[in-house]
Structure formats: C-alpha cells, structure tokens
Design a protein around this motif. Structure first.
Motif, PDB file in Angstrom:
ATOM      1  N   GLU A 140     -45.288  57.183  22.411  1.00 55.67           N
ATOM      2  CA  GLU A 140     -44.757  57.525  21.089  1.00 55.67           C
ATOM      3  C   GLU A 140     -43.316  57.061  20.935  1.00 55.67           C
ATOM      4  OE1 GLU A 140     -47.384  61.435  19.803  1.00 55.67           O
ATOM      5  OE2 GLU A 140     -45.194  61.536  19.788  1.00 55.67           O
ATOM      6  N   GLU A 143     -43.240  53.413  20.136  1.00 57.17           N
ATOM      7  CA  GLU A 143     -43.649  53.155  18.755  1.00 57.17           C
ATOM      8  C   GLU A 143     -42.554  53.543  17.770  1.00 57.17           C
ATOM      9  OE1 GLU A 143     -47.263  55.387  18.638  1.00 57.17           O
ATOM     10  OE2 GLU A 143     -48.461  53.795  19.566  1.00 57.17           O
ATOM     11  N   ILE A 144     -41.890  54.659  18.014  1.00 57.92           N
ATOM     12  CA  ILE A 144     -40.812  55.102  17.131  1.00 57.92           C
ATOM     13  C   ILE A 144     -39.628  54.144  17.195  1.00 57.92           C
ATOM     14  CG2 ILE A 144     -39.026  56.886  16.876  1.00 57.92           C
ATOM     15  CD1 ILE A 144     -41.223  58.950  17.509  1.00 57.92           C
ATOM     16  N   GLY A 147     -40.309  51.024  15.291  1.00 61.37           N
ATOM     17  CA  GLY A 147     -40.280  51.286  13.856  1.00 61.37           C
ATOM     18  C   GLY A 147     -38.869  51.438  13.322  1.00 61.37           C
ATOM     19  N   SER A 155     -40.651  56.667   9.075  1.00 64.83           N
ATOM     20  CA  SER A 155     -41.216  58.001   9.297  1.00 64.83           C
ATOM     21  C   SER A 155     -42.361  57.902  10.292  1.00 64.83           C
ATOM     22  CB  SER A 155     -41.725  58.594   7.977  1.00 64.83           C
ATOM     23  OG  SER A 155     -40.662  58.763   7.059  1.00 64.83           O
ATOM     24  N   TYR A 156     -42.510  58.955  11.086  1.00 63.31           N
ATOM     25  CA  TYR A 156     -43.541  58.959  12.135  1.00 63.31           C
ATOM     26  C   TYR A 156     -43.817  60.414  12.475  1.00 63.31           C
ATOM     27  CZ  TYR A 156     -45.707  57.747  16.704  1.00 63.31           C
ATOM     28  OH  TYR A 156     -46.557  57.576  17.779  1.00 63.31           O
ATOM     29  N   GLY A 158     -45.701  62.354  15.186  1.00 67.15           N
ATOM     30  CA  GLY A 158     -46.412  62.285  16.459  1.00 67.15           C
ATOM     31  C   GLY A 158     -46.673  63.650  17.052  1.00 67.15           C
ATOM     32  N   SER A 162     -41.218  63.261  16.091  1.00 69.14           N
ATOM     33  CA  SER A 162     -41.388  62.867  14.703  1.00 69.14           C
ATOM     34  C   SER A 162     -40.049  62.474  14.109  1.00 69.14           C
ATOM     35  CB  SER A 162     -41.988  64.016  13.874  1.00 69.14           C
ATOM     36  OG  SER A 162     -43.247  64.400  14.384  1.00 69.14           O
TER      37      SER A 162
END
Length: 317
Positions: A140, A143-144, A147, A155-156, A158, A162
């Motif tokens: 995660e 991925e963040i 991004g 925005s994410y 998880g 988050s």
C-alpha cells in the motif's frame, strides 16, 4: 555492473553492525567516508535504516543522514537500503523521499522493505504486526507514494493507510519518480511485490540461494506480465579484502565471524584478495546480478574500499 558502498549508521559488534575498528558512530566519520567513497569512483552510497543497532555506541537515523550526504556529495546515487516501512507513515515518507530527491538534484534510489528487527520497533513504541500484514502495508505504501508523486492531488483508501486529496509537491526531480528497490527474500510476498512494483531487487546470501530467489522472481514477473530483464538485480555483501592472503588472514582475526567455518550454508561474504573477489563476483554476475552493495568492515578507514576500487571494479566494468 554498478557498485554502491554502505555508509554505516552504527558500529561495534551486534547482530547487524560488524565494525570493530571504531567505538562510536559520528556524522564526521560518515561524511568523510562518503566523500572518500565518491572520490574513489563508486556509483552509490547506501545507508542502512535502523534505530537501535549500535548498542551503547549509538545509531544514526537514515533519512537525515541521506539528506546530509545529498548536500555533501555531487555524483553518487543515494540509496536508503532499506527503509524499514513499519517505522514510517507511508504518505509522509513520500514527502521525505521527494524532498531528498530535490536536495540531491535527482540522485535518490529508494530501497523499501517490510522490516525484520522487531526489538528496536517495540523499544520505540511501534506495533509490530506479523510479516504478512507488514508486507501488505508495504505494498500500500508503494502504491500511495507513486500516486502522490504523479498526481496534483491523490486519494487512496487502504486497509493500512489512506490519504484524502493529499498534495505532495514538489514532486521528485526524477520522472516519474526515483527508482524503487524492494529488499528481502520472501518468495510468496516480497518477490511478488518486487515483480509488481519495483525497478530493482536486493538480497544477500550464497550463490545458490540468490539463484533460487531469482527463479521465483522470474515466475512472479510472468504472472504479472512484467519484464523480468528490466528489473535490476542487486546483491549485498560484507567485504574483507587485503592485497595478500596473509593480510586477509590477519584481518579475519579481528572479525572471526567472517571465517568460512563460522558461516552457515546460505551465507556468503566477499573475503579474500582482489583476484579472489573478482572471481567471486563474476559468479554472481553470471546469474544476472547487476549491482553489488558492499560494506567494508574496516570503516571508518578506507584501505579496503581503496583496494576494491583500484583492483576489483576495473575488472568488472
């Protein structure tokens, strides 16, 4: 083949630090060593990420050390190896990484891992989940970070982390972001995360162990449709090097843990004369290793690093 050198963050003898020739870590030693390594022509400086490996001798924090080295150096890539993800809040780490890439004018190479040293985390008040949870959190985080580095707002939502319309500017100098190394040998999770998210993979160990891990990585790449050949393969080794076998034997008396009889079958280090070490590294290059990260046990001295730069590296480039 590229060569990076560990700038230790702790010294003395412990389960991680094996630097018998100095009693305490200091920025003065780290700075001078880093400058010397760059002057010797190495490609990168690697900095371990720990907070309690030096015992009474102390431990320096990795990202702060990297930022300082970014100011002091000019050409080497700067390599946190490996960021202990449970010790950092992922979105804030994205900001830290982007800032160091800016300070260094695009020389950061980001090493990430799920951590292994639970005692230091618990001592500092961190929770220490089981390995599968730490690895899912690492995924995660990757991925963040990607991004945040490639969007104006991101925005994410998880399971572990988050962000809500978060902005991470300035973005890293490198586009789309610094190369990402994932470190570790776990075949079910770590190598899968590498295949899916990483530009580089780093681990340590014997030739047979490394070859087996690379085979698993290739299988994961096939599953995800990623290019196995495009992933840089990196090996970490501690190094005991001197001009003659007698001098090597003398140095080994100071660090007997590196004697052959004291190693387990999956462990391997670079021990010997320049000619012996060239032959040893050649075996790793033949299985696909592109980068070697070396830790010289005679830090803060540079006798080993100088001999390696002058007589080993030219034979392997």
């Amino acid at each position: 083949m590229e060569f990076a050198v560990n700038v230790p963050t702790s010294v003395g003898s412990s389960e991680y630090s094996t630097m018998p020739f100095t009693d305490a870590i200091s920025w003065a030693d780290q700075r001078q060593f880093g400058l010397d390594i760059e002057a010797l022509g190495y490609d990168g400086l690697a900095v371990p990420d720990h907070i309690m490996t030096g015992g009474g001798a102390g431990t320096m924090e990795a990202t702060t050390t990297l930022a300082a080295l970014a100011v002091e150096t000019e050409d080497v890539y700067l390599y946190p190896k490996t960021i202990n993800n449970p010790l950092r809040h992922g979105p804030f780490l994205a900001k830290t990484v982007a800032t160091i890439d800016e300070i260094s004018d695009g020389r950061l190479k980001l090493g990430m891992g799920a951590g292994w040293k639970d005692d230091e985390a618990k001592a500092y008040g961190y929770d220490w989940p089981a390995a599968p949870d730490r690895l899912r959190e690492l995924e995660e985080t990757l991925e963040i970070m990607k991004g945040l580095w490639t969007n104006h707002e991101f925005s994410y939502d998880g399971d572990y982390c988050s962000v809500d319309e978060a902005v991470c500017k300035p973005h890293p100098v490198q586009e789309p972001y610094p190369p990402i190394m994932v470190g570790g040998g776990g075949e079910e999770f770590t190598l899968r995360i590498t295949a899916k998210h990483a530009d580089c993979w780093n681990y340590w160990g014997s030739l047979e162990l490394m070859a087996g891990k690379l085979s698993v990585l290739e299988d994961h790449c096939e599953t995800y449709g990623t290019d196995y050949d495009a992933i840089e393969k990196s090996w970490f080794a501690r190094c005991v090097i001197r001009e003659t076998e007698d001098a090597v034997a003398e140095l080994l008396e100071e660090v007997p843990m590196f004697k052959e009889e004291n190693l387990d079958e999956s462990e391997h280090h670079l021990v010997g004369t320049p000619e012996q070490i060239v032959a040893d590294i050649e075996r790793y290059r033949e299985i696909g290793i592109d980068e070697v990260v070396v830790e010289f046990i005679d830090f803060p001295g540079t006798e080993g690093a100088t001999l390696f730069a002058e007589e080993v590296i030219p034979e392997l480039r």
